[in-house]
Structure formats: structure tokens, C-alpha cells
Design a protein around this motif. Sequence first.
Motif, PDB file in Angstrom:
ATOM      1  N   HIS A  19       0.815  -1.212   0.000  1.00  0.00           N
ATOM      2  CA  HIS A  19       0.000   0.000   0.000  1.00  0.00           C
ATOM      3  C   HIS A  19       0.850   1.263   0.000  1.00  0.00           C
ATOM      4  CE1 HIS A  19      -4.021  -1.635   0.040  1.00  0.00           C
ATOM      5  NE2 HIS A  19      -3.541  -2.600   0.801  1.00  0.00           N
ATOM      6  N   SER A  22       1.902   1.638  -3.550  1.00  0.00           N
ATOM      7  CA  SER A  22       0.800   2.112  -4.390  1.00  0.00           C
ATOM      8  C   SER A  22       0.546   3.594  -4.163  1.00  0.00           C
ATOM      9  CB  SER A  22      -0.475   1.307  -4.127  1.00  0.00           C
ATOM     10  OG  SER A  22      -1.011   1.606  -2.866  1.00  0.00           O
ATOM     11  N   THR A  35      -7.647   2.956   0.154  1.00  0.00           N
ATOM     12  CA  THR A  35      -7.339   1.530   0.047  1.00  0.00           C
ATOM     13  C   THR A  35      -6.580   1.039   1.270  1.00  0.00           C
ATOM     14  OG1 THR A  35      -5.295   1.909  -1.212  1.00  0.00           O
ATOM     15  CG2 THR A  35      -7.311   1.563  -2.482  1.00  0.00           C
ATOM     16  N   ALA A  38      -9.199   0.553   3.965  1.00  0.00           N
ATOM     17  CA  ALA A  38      -9.979  -0.643   3.653  1.00  0.00           C
ATOM     18  C   ALA A  38      -9.165  -1.901   3.959  1.00  0.00           C
ATOM     19  CB  ALA A  38     -10.404  -0.624   2.187  1.00  0.00           C
ATOM     20  N   TYR A  39      -7.884  -1.863   3.664  1.00  0.00           N
ATOM     21  CA  TYR A  39      -7.000  -2.996   3.959  1.00  0.00           C
ATOM     22  C   TYR A  39      -6.974  -3.274   5.459  1.00  0.00           C
ATOM     23  CZ  TYR A  39      -2.598  -5.421   4.796  1.00  0.00           C
ATOM     24  OH  TYR A  39      -1.636  -6.284   5.241  1.00  0.00           O
TER      25      TYR A  39
END
Length: 66
Positions: A19, A22, A35, A38-39
Amino acid sequence: MQQGTVITAVLWIVGLGQHLLSELLMHTPELAQVTLLAYFGLVILVQRGVLLGRARAAGHLQGRSV
């Protein structure tokens, strides 16, 4: 109390690294932050489910609704 294994630690490090990478590569940092949240939520939910499953299998939750 819950204890993680070495595999758990490695999976957390790999997931966080993915992450963070990203976030560097995405043109919209807000999407990378979403994200990541959410992870975290998904990982904690799965860990809770595994822990509850183990507790039920060991007979620690009989007669209780969780």
C-alpha cells in the motif's frame, strides 16, 4: 488474548509495503489512503473471524452469542 505468528507479521509488512508503494505510484493520494484504510479494516475483520472460529472450536464460546 491473541498472538500472531511470524507469518502474520510478514503478511502485515508485505501488505503495508504494497500500500505504501501504491501510494507513491498513484496520481491520487486520496485513493491510496482509502485503500489503506480498507486494507486495515478487512485484515482486522478476518483476524477477528479466525479468532472467534478458534474459540468456538475450543469450546470457549458455548452458550454465548457474540
